[in-house]
Design a protein around this motif. Structure first.
Motif, PDB file in Angstrom:
ATOM      1  N   VAL A 133       0.836  -1.196   0.000  1.00 50.51           N
ATOM      2  CA  VAL A 133       0.000   0.000   0.000  1.00 50.51           C
ATOM      3  C   VAL A 133       0.873   1.250   0.000  1.00 50.51           C
ATOM      4  CG1 VAL A 133      -1.706   1.316   1.312  1.00 50.51           C
ATOM      5  CG2 VAL A 133      -1.915  -1.171   1.141  1.00 50.51           C
ATOM      6  N   GLU A 134       1.872   1.264   0.859  1.00 56.45           N
ATOM      7  CA  GLU A 134       2.767   2.417   0.946  1.00 56.45           C
ATOM      8  C   GLU A 134       3.516   2.634  -0.366  1.00 56.45           C
ATOM      9  OE1 GLU A 134       3.063   4.639   3.295  1.00 56.45           O
ATOM     10  OE2 GLU A 134       1.631   3.670   4.639  1.00 56.45           O
ATOM     11  N   ALA A 135       3.968   1.545  -0.981  1.00 59.47           N
ATOM     12  CA  ALA A 135       4.736   1.659  -2.225  1.00 59.47           C
ATOM     13  C   ALA A 135       3.880   2.197  -3.364  1.00 59.47           C
ATOM     14  CB  ALA A 135       5.324   0.301  -2.596  1.00 59.47           C
ATOM     15  N   LEU A 136       2.630   1.753  -3.447  1.00 58.45           N
ATOM     16  CA  LEU A 136       1.727   2.279  -4.475  1.00 58.45           C
ATOM     17  C   LEU A 136       1.462   3.764  -4.260  1.00 58.45           C
ATOM     18  CD1 LEU A 136      -1.215  -0.224  -5.184  1.00 58.45           C
ATOM     19  CD2 LEU A 136       0.326   0.815  -6.863  1.00 58.45           C
ATOM     20  N   ALA A 137       1.194   4.123  -3.022  1.00 60.33           N
ATOM     21  CA  ALA A 137       0.866   5.518  -2.706  1.00 60.33           C
ATOM     22  C   ALA A 137       2.036   6.448  -2.966  1.00 60.33           C
ATOM     23  CB  ALA A 137       0.420   5.627  -1.256  1.00 60.33           C
ATOM     24  N   ALA A 138       3.261   5.927  -2.817  1.00 59.99           N
ATOM     25  CA  ALA A 138       4.460   6.742  -3.012  1.00 59.99           C
ATOM     26  C   ALA A 138       5.043   6.617  -4.415  1.00 59.99           C
ATOM     27  CB  ALA A 138       5.516   6.347  -1.977  1.00 59.99           C
ATOM     28  N   ASP A 139       4.322   5.934  -5.318  1.00 56.27           N
ATOM     29  CA  ASP A 139       4.770   5.751  -6.705  1.00 56.27           C
ATOM     30  C   ASP A 139       6.071   4.970  -6.807  1.00 56.27           C
ATOM     31  OD1 ASP A 139       2.545   7.146  -7.414  1.00 56.27           O
ATOM     32  OD2 ASP A 139       3.600   8.917  -8.164  1.00 56.27           O
ATOM     33  N   ARG A 140       6.334   4.093  -5.835  1.00 54.55           N
ATOM     34  CA  ARG A 140       7.543   3.269  -5.894  1.00 54.55           C
ATOM     35  C   ARG A 140       7.318   1.975  -6.651  1.00 54.55           C
ATOM     36  NH1 ARG A 140       8.352   5.058  -0.105  1.00 54.55           N
ATOM     37  NH2 ARG A 140       7.316   3.122   0.492  1.00 54.55           N
ATOM     38  N   ILE A 141       6.058   1.606  -6.850  1.00 55.17           N
ATOM     39  CA  ILE A 141       5.710   0.493  -7.728  1.00 55.17           C
ATOM     40  C   ILE A 141       4.591   0.965  -8.648  1.00 55.17           C
ATOM     41  CG2 ILE A 141       6.464  -1.374  -6.199  1.00 55.17           C
ATOM     42  CD1 ILE A 141       3.560  -1.711  -5.322  1.00 55.17           C
ATOM     43  N   ASP A 142       4.454   0.269  -9.774  1.00 60.81           N
ATOM     44  CA  ASP A 142       3.478   0.678 -10.788  1.00 60.81           C
ATOM     45  C   ASP A 142       2.219  -0.173 -10.780  1.00 60.81           C
ATOM     46  OD1 ASP A 142       5.417   2.555 -11.926  1.00 60.81           O
ATOM     47  OD2 ASP A 142       6.443   0.753 -12.653  1.00 60.81           O
ATOM     48  N   LEU A 143       2.370  -1.446 -10.474  1.00 61.67           N
ATOM     49  CA  LEU A 143       1.285  -2.414 -10.574  1.00 61.67           C
ATOM     50  C   LEU A 143       1.382  -3.366  -9.400  1.00 61.67           C
ATOM     51  CD1 LEU A 143      -0.962  -3.911 -12.314  1.00 61.67           C
ATOM     52  CD2 LEU A 143       0.951  -5.150 -13.392  1.00 61.67           C
ATOM     53  N   ALA A 144       0.239  -3.682  -8.789  1.00 63.67           N
ATOM     54  CA  ALA A 144       0.275  -4.561  -7.621  1.00 63.67           C
ATOM     55  C   ALA A 144      -0.920  -5.500  -7.591  1.00 63.67           C
ATOM     56  CB  ALA A 144       0.308  -3.736  -6.334  1.00 63.67           C
ATOM     57  N   LEU A 165      -8.057   4.490  -0.377  1.00 59.60           N
ATOM     58  CA  LEU A 165      -8.284   5.529   0.617  1.00 59.60           C
ATOM     59  C   LEU A 165      -7.027   6.356   0.861  1.00 59.60           C
ATOM     60  CD1 LEU A 165     -10.496   3.648   3.237  1.00 59.60           C
ATOM     61  CD2 LEU A 165     -11.227   5.361   1.551  1.00 59.60           C
ATOM     62  N   LYS A 166      -5.872   5.689   0.821  1.00 61.78           N
ATOM     63  CA  LYS A 166      -4.615   6.402   1.078  1.00 61.78           C
ATOM     64  C   LYS A 166      -4.302   7.388  -0.035  1.00 61.78           C
ATOM     65  CE  LYS A 166       0.007   5.626   2.898  1.00 61.78           C
ATOM     66  NZ  LYS A 166      -0.337   6.246   4.187  1.00 61.78           N
ATOM     67  N   THR A 167      -4.813   7.108  -1.231  1.00 68.48           N
ATOM     68  CA  THR A 167      -4.540   7.987  -2.370  1.00 68.48           C
ATOM     69  C   THR A 167      -5.768   8.802  -2.771  1.00 68.48           C
ATOM     70  OG1 THR A 167      -5.081   6.199  -3.931  1.00 68.48           O
ATOM     71  CG2 THR A 167      -2.765   6.434  -3.273  1.00 68.48           C
ATOM     72  N   ALA A 168      -6.851   8.696  -2.001  1.00 69.42           N
ATOM     73  CA  ALA A 168      -8.122   9.338  -2.375  1.00 69.42           C
ATOM     74  C   ALA A 168      -8.021  10.852  -2.460  1.00 69.42           C
ATOM     75  CB  ALA A 168      -9.214   8.945  -1.386  1.00 69.42           C
ATOM     76  N   ASN A 169      -7.185  11.444  -1.616  1.00 72.43           N
ATOM     77  CA  ASN A 169      -7.081  12.902  -1.596  1.00 72.43           C
ATOM     78  C   ASN A 169      -6.060  13.449  -2.583  1.00 72.43           C
ATOM     79  OD1 ASN A 169      -9.049  13.170   0.414  1.00 72.43           O
ATOM     80  ND2 ASN A 169      -7.536  12.821   2.038  1.00 72.43           N
ATOM     81  N   SER A 170      -5.408  12.547  -3.307  1.00 72.74           N
ATOM     82  CA  SER A 170      -4.452  12.994  -4.312  1.00 72.74           C
ATOM     83  C   SER A 170      -5.187  13.214  -5.629  1.00 72.74           C
ATOM     84  CB  SER A 170      -3.349  11.949  -4.508  1.00 72.74           C
ATOM     85  OG  SER A 170      -3.867  10.810  -5.180  1.00 72.74           O
ATOM     86  N   ALA A 171      -4.514  13.814  -6.572  1.00 71.08           N
ATOM     87  CA  ALA A 171      -5.135  14.050  -7.881  1.00 71.08           C
ATOM     88  C   ALA A 171      -5.282  12.753  -8.669  1.00 71.08           C
ATOM     89  CB  ALA A 171      -4.302  15.048  -8.672  1.00 71.08           C
ATOM     90  N   HIS A 172      -4.539  11.726  -8.266  1.00 68.58           N
ATOM     91  CA  HIS A 172      -4.524  10.475  -9.025  1.00 68.58           C
ATOM     92  C   HIS A 172      -4.612   9.272  -8.081  1.00 68.58           C
ATOM     93  CE1 HIS A 172      -3.410  12.801 -12.579  1.00 68.58           C
ATOM     94  NE2 HIS A 172      -2.490  13.397 -11.839  1.00 68.58           N
ATOM     95  N   VAL A 185      -3.132  -0.350 -10.442  1.00 66.18           N
ATOM     96  CA  VAL A 185      -1.987   0.477 -10.820  1.00 66.18           C
ATOM     97  C   VAL A 185      -2.004   1.778 -10.022  1.00 66.18           C
ATOM     98  CG1 VAL A 185      -1.747  -0.418 -13.167  1.00 66.18           C
ATOM     99  CG2 VAL A 185      -3.268   1.527 -12.736  1.00 66.18           C
ATOM    100  N   ARG A 186      -0.820   2.372  -9.884  1.00 64.84           N
ATOM    101  CA  ARG A 186      -0.755   3.697  -9.258  1.00 64.84           C
ATOM    102  C   ARG A 186      -1.476   4.696 -10.166  1.00 64.84           C
ATOM    103  NH1 ARG A 186       3.405   6.628 -11.842  1.00 64.84           N
ATOM    104  NH2 ARG A 186       4.918   5.345 -12.947  1.00 64.84           N
ATOM    105  N   GLY A 187      -2.110   5.677  -9.558  1.00 59.05           N
ATOM    106  CA  GLY A 187      -2.903   6.623 -10.329  1.00 59.05           C
ATOM    107  C   GLY A 187      -2.106   7.503 -11.261  1.00 59.05           C
ATOM    108  N   THR A 188      -0.812   7.652 -10.980  1.00 53.68           N
ATOM    109  CA  THR A 188       0.031   8.522 -11.798  1.00 53.68           C
ATOM    110  C   THR A 188       0.673   7.807 -12.985  1.00 53.68           C
ATOM    111  OG1 THR A 188       1.847   8.101 -10.257  1.00 53.68           O
ATOM    112  CG2 THR A 188       0.568  10.114  -9.918  1.00 53.68           C
ATOM    113  N   LEU A 189       0.372   6.520 -13.149  1.00 58.34           N
ATOM    114  CA  LEU A 189       0.948   5.784 -14.275  1.00 58.34           C
ATOM    115  C   LEU A 189       0.408   6.341 -15.589  1.00 58.34           C
ATOM    116  CD1 LEU A 189       2.781   3.335 -14.979  1.00 58.34           C
ATOM    117  CD2 LEU A 189       0.693   1.956 -15.068  1.00 58.34           C
TER     118      LEU A 189
END
Length: 287
Positions: A71-82, A94-101, A227-231
């Motif tokens: 979860v932490e790695a996805l939210a921090a863009d350290r991984i692309d797909l999980a 939820l951890k990324t809900a307040n981000s743009a992506h 996938v991370r939202g910024t991909l």
């Protein structure tokens, strides 16, 4: 940095800072550690090779020590797909809900639309969940959808509070470990996901003359590839298309699907996991 093709090592403590420094044409993939590291790698290798071919990108697997790390790695863009369970997807979303992506679920196995968990026991006097009252019980990881959250949720719906119903609760950390604990008598009963149970039985890794299923939970949505939202949306769409193109009529594709315990992959969406979120809130696992 892992070398192509998919030079994977079980238990490798890969530096996330090194991963982050990788080139943009490398797809960094991870998975919740719901099975032994060697099994996760065995399941991923042919899928990773397929994705490399379909995406024309290098694919590298990033092992993690626990569910929270994915979860932490996805939210921090350290991984692309999980590869996530339903609950870990809810946490990532939820951890990324307040981000743009926010994190985006792409596909799930057809089986994940109606997933179940199996409650097992090797105690000859136990034939139902009620027979486990006052005995020891093993869940998987605390963050596991099928090994903890949903079985607990359904128990609570039936008026069973695990901490009061069982004499002792333990967390094995993984589905195959739960089965091993029950078979070895380390726990009188336990719960694991139906897919892993079926795989263990098929592989002869559990003695069904001793260990038996005493109950099956109601169905719920579970695993997905997120996938991370910024991909890059182009890459995201190619990944989804690659999974959807896996055809069980193609022998090479079927081998990949079989390792994933999937008949096929289907598109999914965040709304499918609202029930999981509600169950987590009811269990007090979300703030």
């Amino acid at each position: 940095m892992l070398k192509r093709p998919l030079a994977l090592a079980a238990g490798l403590a890969l530096s996330f800072s090194a991963v982050f420094a990788q080139a943009a044409d490398v797809l960094r993939v991870s998975a919740i550690p719901d099975e032994a590291p060697t099994e996760l790698l065995r399941k991923f290798e042919p899928l990773g090779a397929y994705l490399e071919q379909q995406l024309d990108m290098q694919v590298e697997f990033v092992p993690v020590s626990d569910y929270a790390a994915v979860v932490e790695a996805l939210a921090a863009d350290r991984i692309d797909l999980a590869w996530l369970g339903g609950f870990t997807f809810v946490q990532a979303r939820l951890k990324t809900a307040n981000s743009a992506h926010p994190a985006i679920p792409l596909v799930q196995r057809a089986e994940d639309e109606k997933f179940t968990s199996k409650i097992i026991s090797a105690d000859p006097t136990v034939h139902s969940l009620q027979d486990l009252k006052g005995k020891t019980f093993a869940f998987g990881s605390v963050s596991s959808t099928s090994g903890s959250l949903m079985p607990r949720y359904f128990m609570l719906q039936d008026g069973i509070k695990p901490e009061e119903f069982f004499s002792r609760i333990a967390y094995s950390g993984a589905h195959d470990a739960t089965a091993a604990w029950v078979q070895a008598g380390k726990a009188d009963g336990g719960v694991l996901n139906a897919s892993v149970w079926d795989k263990l039985v098929a592989a002869g890794k559990v003695d069904t003359a001793k260990v038996k299923v005493i109950a099956t939970t109601p169905t719920y949505f579970d695993y997905n590839w997120t996938v991370r939202g910024t991909l890059d949306p182009v890459v995201r769409d190619k990944i989804q298309a690659a999974f959807l193109a896996l055809d069980p009529a193609n022998p090479e594709h079927k081998a990949i699907l079989d390792l994933q315990a999937a008949s096929r992959f289907i598109a999914t969406k965040a709304e499918n996991y609202q029930g999981i979120e509600q169950a987590a809130q009811a269990a007090g696992l979300l703030q």
